[in-house]
Design an enzyme around this catalytic site. Sequence first.
Site, short mmCIF file in Angstrom:
data_model
loop_
_atom_site.label_atom_id
_atom_site.label_comp_id
_atom_site.label_asym_id
_atom_site.label_seq_id
_atom_site.Cartn_x
_atom_site.Cartn_y
_atom_site.Cartn_z
CD GLU A 83 0.66 5.39 3.75
OE1 GLU A 83 -0.39 5.77 4.30
OE2 GLU A 83 1.20 5.99 2.80
CG ASP A 129 3.52 13.48 -1.63
OD1 ASP A 129 4.53 12.78 -1.77
OD2 ASP A 129 2.66 13.27 -0.74
CG ASP A 160 -0.59 13.22 -2.16
OD1 ASP A 160 -0.40 12.70 -1.04
OD2 ASP A 160 -0.63 12.54 -3.20
CB SER A 161 -1.76 13.84 3.56
OG SER A 161 -0.68 14.65 4.01
CD GLU A 169 0.94 7.83 -3.54
OE1 GLU A 169 0.62 8.64 -2.65
OE2 GLU A 169 0.09 7.11 -4.13
CE LYS A 213 5.69 10.92 -0.10
NZ LYS A 213 4.54 10.17 -0.67
#
Length: 285
Positions: free
Chosen positions: A185, A86, A42-43, A118, A116
Site C-alpha cells: 500500500e 482483516d 478493517d477500513s 499488517e 490478513k
Amino acid sequence: MRPGDLLSHKQAGRPIAVLTAWDALSAALVEEAGAEVILVGDSLAMVVLGHATTLPVSLEEMILHTQAVGRGLRRPPASQPLVVTDLPFLSYQCGLDDAVAAAGQVLKATPAAAVKLEGGEPETVAVVDRLVRSGIPVMGHLGLTPQSVHRLGYRRQANDPISQERLRRAALDLEAAGCFSLVLEHVPAELAGSLRRELTIPVIGIGAGDDCDGQVRVTADLLGLTERQPPFCPPLLNGRQLSITALRGWVEGVGQAKPPALTPPAGPGHPAPPTTPAAPAAPHC
C-alpha cells in the site's frame, strides 16, 4: 476461489481484482462485479462505523461483518470469491496463542478462508509462521499500514533506499513464513514492480502503481461514497452526491404530496358508511 488459486493467476499472468465489502449488500455488489477476492477490511471502522482510524474496530465486529458478507453471496460456494478478513489491531500482536485463537475464531465463525495482517517485523513474521503451520492461510500487508497510523501517518512509505531495502527484506520474510499473497500500500511503483518480479507469491497493489499482480480498493472509495478520497483512488462516480440528490428529491416529494382525505369517524352524528356484506365462507373438505 481458494488462496492457492491466486498463485495460479500470477503464473498465468491473469490480474487479480480485490474489492472490500462490509455487509450483505456490498458483498452482493462486489460478487456481481466479478471480483476474485472480497476483503472484509478493517477500513469498515472508518467507512461504516464512523471512526477516525481503523484502530477501534474489534475482533467481534470483524466477525459480525464477515458473517453479513457471507449472507450476501449468491453463487454456489465453489464459484464464490475468496473471502479474506482483516485481523484487527491487538488481535495478533499480543502473543502467538492469542493470534491463533483470533484467526481461528474468524475461520470457524465466518465464510472467510483466510486472514490478513499488517507488518513485517520479526514478531509479525513469527505470527504468520505459526498461523500457517496451524492451517490458517495468511495475506500479508506492507507499506502504509493503517494500524500503525500514529507512527507512520497516511504518507507514502519506502521513499528512500534504506526503507525500500527494509521493506524488501520484510516481503521476503513474509513469503518464507508462508503468506499466500502480499498487499503493498502507497509505496513507489518501481519498488512494487521489482517485488512482483522477485516474489513467487502475488503482489496486490493499492497506490503502488500498475506493475502488480492485482489491485485492491476500498469499494466505498471507488463509488465516491466517502467524504475524503485517498490520492491513489479517484472515484468512478460521485456516489455520495448522487445519493443525496436522489434522496432529497424523494424527501421533497413527500413534503409536496397531498395526503388523502380522512374518513370521518363513526359514532353519534357520524353514521358509519354502508358496507357490502361479506361473501359466505367457502366449504372445507
